[in-house]
Design a protein around this motif. Structure first.
Motif, PDB file in Angstrom:
ATOM      1  N   GLU A 112      26.354  46.354  21.594  1.00 23.85           N
ATOM      2  CA  GLU A 112      27.054  45.841  22.812  1.00 23.85           C
ATOM      3  C   GLU A 112      26.710  46.347  24.108  1.00 23.85           C
ATOM      4  O   GLU A 112      26.624  45.582  24.918  1.00 23.85           O
ATOM      5  N   SER A 118      39.906  48.906  19.656  1.00 26.61           N
ATOM      6  CA  SER A 118      38.469  48.496  19.175  1.00 26.61           C
ATOM      7  C   SER A 118      38.185  47.596  20.459  1.00 26.61           C
ATOM      8  O   SER A 118      37.040  47.596  20.955  1.00 26.61           O
ATOM      9  N   THR A 122      32.278  38.767  20.540  1.00 24.56           N
ATOM     10  CA  THR A 122      32.322  40.061  19.899  1.00 24.56           C
ATOM     11  C   THR A 122      33.186  40.089  18.930  1.00 24.56           C
ATOM     12  O   THR A 122      34.051  39.051  18.776  1.00 24.56           O
ATOM     13  N   SER A 178      35.135  47.767  22.863  1.00 25.44           N
ATOM     14  CA  SER A 178      33.766  46.646  23.128  1.00 25.44           C
ATOM     15  C   SER A 178      33.714  46.255  24.553  1.00 25.44           C
ATOM     16  O   SER A 178      32.541  46.096  25.046  1.00 25.44           O
ATOM     17  N   ARG A 222      31.709  48.643  26.540  1.00 20.33           N
ATOM     18  CA  ARG A 222      30.454  48.762  26.320  1.00 20.33           C
ATOM     19  C   ARG A 222      29.682  47.618  26.846  1.00 20.33           C
ATOM     20  O   ARG A 222      28.363  47.529  27.288  1.00 20.33           O
ATOM     21  N   SER A 227      31.028  44.719  17.288  1.00 26.40           N
ATOM     22  CA  SER A 227      31.160  46.170  17.402  1.00 26.40           C
ATOM     23  C   SER A 227      30.224  46.937  16.284  1.00 26.40           C
ATOM     24  O   SER A 227      29.705  47.927  16.423  1.00 26.40           O
ATOM     25  N   SER A 277      30.157  51.511  14.822  1.00 26.79           N
ATOM     26  CA  SER A 277      30.883  50.863  15.854  1.00 26.79           C
ATOM     27  C   SER A 277      31.436  51.828  16.775  1.00 26.79           C
ATOM     28  O   SER A 277      31.734  52.917  16.646  1.00 26.79           O
TER      29      SER A 277
END
Length: 290
Positions: free
Chosen positions: A54, A90, A75, A94, A97, A49, A283
């Motif tokens: 990403e 989070s 990741t 991720s 993305r 991140s 991030s």
């Protein structure tokens, strides 16, 4: 095209031993670079991140036309997002993305002991693993004491510890700890940010084997049993770095490279890290045994 061997993680998942890293690759350049890597034969892509790319990795994977089970994606959760609920959020970000429905390996990026949240963060990773949203979970930049605390307070052994590792910093004690507990060692900065390539010993071995210095150092990693994730955005070097599987280093060559250990750390010390965001980035298993 080179065929990369797999290593088997402690939960039975297979991971390519050589991958492609995208640290400090701008998002706008990432799609092109990852596609070049995939075309060269890489099937493991390492992002985070923090790296802010990403989305570019996801675009490349989509454009490649590869079936989902033909590539392996790693990741990481960043320090600012540590904590149980914030880690789950989070991860969702991720995944969005990347444009995937799961990732193959999810890591805690740094232990950041002063924050004292890596245990609850690990429990969030255990939840993601139990829910089959990740195929394996691991850590990055963890020292033996950090790993022992996870052993004492949680259930699942990290499948991987991704650490700074190159000829100047060979991390023998930590690699031995990994081997004793079924943790795969993965090397970030496997070429020492290029410094390893300047060693006269490396140059001599490259000349003797008719290889490049980078190929010699990466071959050393593979013969040690490490997973390595070199990074280059130059297509010729991307191809060069994967051309490792038709030669081997002799025992005397491995000993010569082992003698290059100097203890020189190029990145932060995980025990002392007080991380703020780096400029230019944003991030958005097994069981423990004694």
């Amino acid at each position: 095209m080179s065929s990369v061997p797999d290593v088997v993680l402690n939960n039975g998942v297979s991971m390519p031993q050589l991958g492609y890293g995208v640290f400090r690759v701008p998002d706008d350049d990432t799609e092109r670079a990852v596609l070049a890597a995939l075309n060269a034969g890489y099937r493991s892509i390492d992002t985070a991140s923090l790296y802010g790319n990403e989305t570019g990795v996801g675009r490349a994977l989509s454009a490649s036309g590869l079936a989902r089970d033909h590539f392996f994606v790693t990741t990481k959760v960043w320090n600012d997002d540590q904590g149980y609920n914030s880690t789950l959020r989070s991860f969702d970000a991720s995944l969005g993305r990347l444009g995937l429905d799961h990732v193959d390996l999810y890591l805690i990026h740094w232990p950041k002991p002063s924050l004292d949240r890596y245990v609850e963060t690990w429990r969030a990773l255990e939840k993601l693993y139990a829910d089959r949203r990740v195929r394996a979970i691991g850590v990055s930049n963890f020292q033996p004491d950090h790993l022992r605390r996870l052993r004492d307070e949680t259930d699942i052994v990290p499948a991987v510890n991704q650490i700074e590792l190159h000829p100047d910093l060979q991390q023998e004690q930590l690699r031995r700890f990994h081997a004793e507990h079924g943790v795969v060692t993965e090397a970030w900065s496997p070429l020492g940010q290029g410094l390893a390539l300047r060693h006269p010993v490396v140059a001599e071995l490259a000349h003797r084997h008719g290889r490049t210095p980078a190929q010699v150092v990466l071959r050393w990693h593979l013969q040690l049993g490490n997973v390595a994730i070199p990074k280059s955005t130059t297509p010729s070097r991307i191809r060069e770095n994967i051309g490792l599987f038709d030669f081997a280093l002799a025992e005397v060559d491995m000993a010569a490279l082992a003698a290059l250990e100097s203890g020189t750390r190029l990145g932060p010390d995980p025990d002392e890290r007080e991380t703020r965001r780096r400029p230019g980035f944003s991030s958005a298993g097994g069981r423990w045994v004694s």
